[in-house]
Write a protein that holds these residues in place. Sequence first.
Motif, PDB file in Angstrom:
ATOM      1  N   LEU A 135      56.012   5.546 -10.398  1.00 27.02           N
ATOM      2  CA  LEU A 135      57.931   6.561 -10.425  1.00 27.02           C
ATOM      3  C   LEU A 135      58.857   6.220 -11.008  1.00 27.02           C
ATOM      4  O   LEU A 135      59.617   7.044 -11.851  1.00 27.02           O
ATOM      5  N   ASN A 136      58.826   5.411 -11.760  1.00 27.24           N
ATOM      6  CA  ASN A 136      59.220   4.771 -12.642  1.00 27.24           C
ATOM      7  C   ASN A 136      58.849   4.420 -14.957  1.00 27.24           C
ATOM      8  O   ASN A 136      59.531   4.157 -15.295  1.00 27.24           O
ATOM      9  N   GLY A 137      57.205   4.684 -14.467  1.00 27.00           N
ATOM     10  CA  GLY A 137      56.703   4.654 -15.671  1.00 27.00           C
ATOM     11  C   GLY A 137      56.795   3.530 -15.988  1.00 27.00           C
ATOM     12  O   GLY A 137      56.281   3.911 -17.191  1.00 27.00           O
ATOM     13  N   LEU A 138      56.493   2.507 -15.224  1.00 28.10           N
ATOM     14  CA  LEU A 138      55.981   1.522 -16.478  1.00 28.10           C
ATOM     15  C   LEU A 138      55.062   0.714 -16.528  1.00 28.10           C
ATOM     16  O   LEU A 138      54.074   0.958 -15.336  1.00 28.10           O
ATOM     17  N   ASP A 139      55.445  -0.041 -17.599  1.00 28.19           N
ATOM     18  CA  ASP A 139      54.098  -0.919 -18.081  1.00 28.19           C
ATOM     19  C   ASP A 139      54.343  -1.447 -17.527  1.00 28.19           C
ATOM     20  O   ASP A 139      54.398  -2.306 -17.343  1.00 28.19           O
ATOM     21  N   ASP A 140      53.207  -2.052 -16.586  1.00 27.92           N
ATOM     22  CA  ASP A 140      51.847  -3.193 -15.895  1.00 27.92           C
ATOM     23  C   ASP A 140      52.455  -4.302 -16.760  1.00 27.92           C
ATOM     24  O   ASP A 140      52.335  -5.267 -15.829  1.00 27.92           O
ATOM     25  N   ILE A 141      51.544  -4.489 -18.121  1.00 24.69           N
ATOM     26  CA  ILE A 141      51.566  -5.986 -18.617  1.00 24.69           C
ATOM     27  C   ILE A 141      53.305  -6.479 -18.529  1.00 24.69           C
ATOM     28  O   ILE A 141      53.450  -7.234 -18.080  1.00 24.69           O
ATOM     29  N   GLY A 142      53.742  -5.540 -19.229  1.00 24.18           N
ATOM     30  CA  GLY A 142      54.928  -5.536 -18.761  1.00 24.18           C
ATOM     31  C   GLY A 142      56.144  -6.669 -17.508  1.00 24.18           C
ATOM     32  O   GLY A 142      56.506  -8.019 -17.787  1.00 24.18           O
ATOM     33  N   LEU A 143      55.389  -5.920 -16.401  1.00 27.15           N
ATOM     34  CA  LEU A 143      55.599  -6.595 -14.954  1.00 27.15           C
ATOM     35  C   LEU A 143      55.262  -7.684 -14.853  1.00 27.15           C
ATOM     36  O   LEU A 143      55.549  -9.267 -14.429  1.00 27.15           O
TER      37      LEU A 143
END
Lengths: 470, 212
Positions: free
Chosen positions: B180-188
């Motif tokens: 939904l938020n287009g989030l980068d897994d690595i950053g998380l």
Amino acid sequence: MAAKTLYDKLFDSHVVHEENGAALIYIDRHLVHEVTSPQAFEGLRLAGRKPWRADSVVATADHNTPTTGWEKGLEGIADQVSKTQIMTLDSNIKEFGAKAYFPFMDKGQGIVHVVGPEQGATLPGMTVVCGDSHTSTHGAFGALAHGIGTSEVEHVLATQCLVQKKSKAMLIQVDGQLGHGVSAKDVALAIIAKIGTAGGTGYAIEFAGSAIRGLSMEGRMTLCNMAIEAGARAGMVSVDQTTIDYLQDKPYAPKGALWDQAVSYWRTLVSDAGAHFDQVVSLHADDIAPQVTWGTSPEMVVPVSGKVPNPAQEQDATKKSGMLRALEYMGLQADTPIQDIAIDKVFIGSCTNSRIEDLRAAAKVAQGKKIASNIKLALVVPGSGLVKAQAEAEGLDKIFTAAGFEWRQPGCSMCLAMNADRLEPGERCASTSNRNFEGRQGQGGRTHLVSPEMAAAAAIAGHFVDIRNI
Amino acid sequence: MQAFTTLTGLAVPLDRANVDTDAIIPKQFLKSIKRSGFGPNAFDEWRYLDHGEPGMDNSKRPINPDFVLNLPRYQGASILLARENFGCGSSREHAPWALEDYGFRAIIAPSFADIFFNNCFKNGMLPIVLKEQEVDLLFQQVQAQEGYQLTVDLSAQTVTTPTGESFSFSVDAFRKHCLLNGLDDIGLTMQHQDKIRAFEDQHRQAQPWLFN
């Protein structure tokens, strides 16, 4: 404390953090090859990231490497795109580092799933990942091992972790004694015949029972390798003396006091009595015959004594249309006895069946014989440089070449035909690999999956034969 | 990664079970060291009548007029309707890359292979599991009606047909949040780096041979 499965023990001991039902699990060993890694290294580079722990990485080139022409070195790679990919792995490992790297033509080079175990780089209790679905192979050591995509390769390089949801646990119990001429490959195919190629989806499979205990490490690797063909990302076998004996003195296995400490931990890596499995499947080893696939999915498989199935007898419409399509692609008629099917090529190799025990079994069948006149090409591709050297020390190469087989350099070769080794349209192959998908071994090629003994016997006869009668 | 919220688009029915990743993107295209440009070779062996190799001008190749993706009525489709065990076989992320590059943003099937399913989420593409009878119904409707469009709402977790019939699907909370938020897994994950270091220290003490 509640009884735990081997899978519980492996998963739970690697959880770094849990949130929203997803766990962050720590990865001990990251195997890297040339095809699924370039975009991951490029991602690190673009984001200015460094590998979290380069010494968890063991790398080799295998998918693209040619099996001939090594005397010409890199120049022997006729396909320039393949050459670029192989050289890109070289430069990425040079830039980012690794614990061990077995580049193209190194004496330790080979199929990543053969190299890891034989180097002792795969150890019990580890979490092992690789950008390759056959990473399930390493579960044979009581490790939690599965394939990942390239985004996850980058994620593991950058963070040493993976976001995972725990799978369900399936126990596949195989008791009894495997008959003469029946191998781990046949057990794997018989399991897939029983549960289907999606039967293991969402599960981690543990293989257990007296027939599994009786398998060598090579056999257990063959079995766990094919877990993914049953839909399960991970297959595994509890640790026993066979596991420990295999690992002793391997180059990257612990030594001295550390070895003793490791072994005492490894011995705990078994499913506890009474541990809960979400599903249990049982097979009797005595009932398993040598298997031959007839279609374009590993579940399209029958015993060598059987016939090509008849779609008219299938009730399910989707399955029936799949069977009709497979028969057309394979150029086969329903009800044809399997042993009447003539073949054009033979491939003995792949991460499923290219280890020393596989080559010994095939050589035993080929010894003193000649391949049939209708066989255009019979390839033996050892899984690694070390397997090749061992086989040559035992004189297996001479047995194969005397019988008319070609003895090649190690790599993935005709399992997926990314290099020059492939089937031409319409050619039919007895193959010890793991996938009989349309086009897998070359566009229009027809693959029949079998064990090494069965492949060698088919090469000699020119058609499938029941190895139990030889 | 591009975010996925809602999607209304043309659906195309691929009526085969066990579609494997070798079929989605044949091995010769895996030699690329890039992650884009695979779309013209998605389903290459089914889509074209000749043998495809990297570097060919795909616009000049003979297309297979019988293959469903080539039918004029399905041009511009963004939703792939598929059968059971879609994406089985190899872990090659080139498969979702090829589908995404072709223009698909959502795939609906009764079941998916695990690794492929997971790879989709890393590429802003939503794999949706519906019940077999629901997928059957969608197949019937899309085949019966030209221009058939579906609407996917990730937030509401629904697939809606042109007549307003709605089917709900489940999705992991974490994956939904990322998509939904287009989030980068690595950053998380890097937000937890202190925990990773702490785990690593304790792991090294317990099993020093792993760090030898």
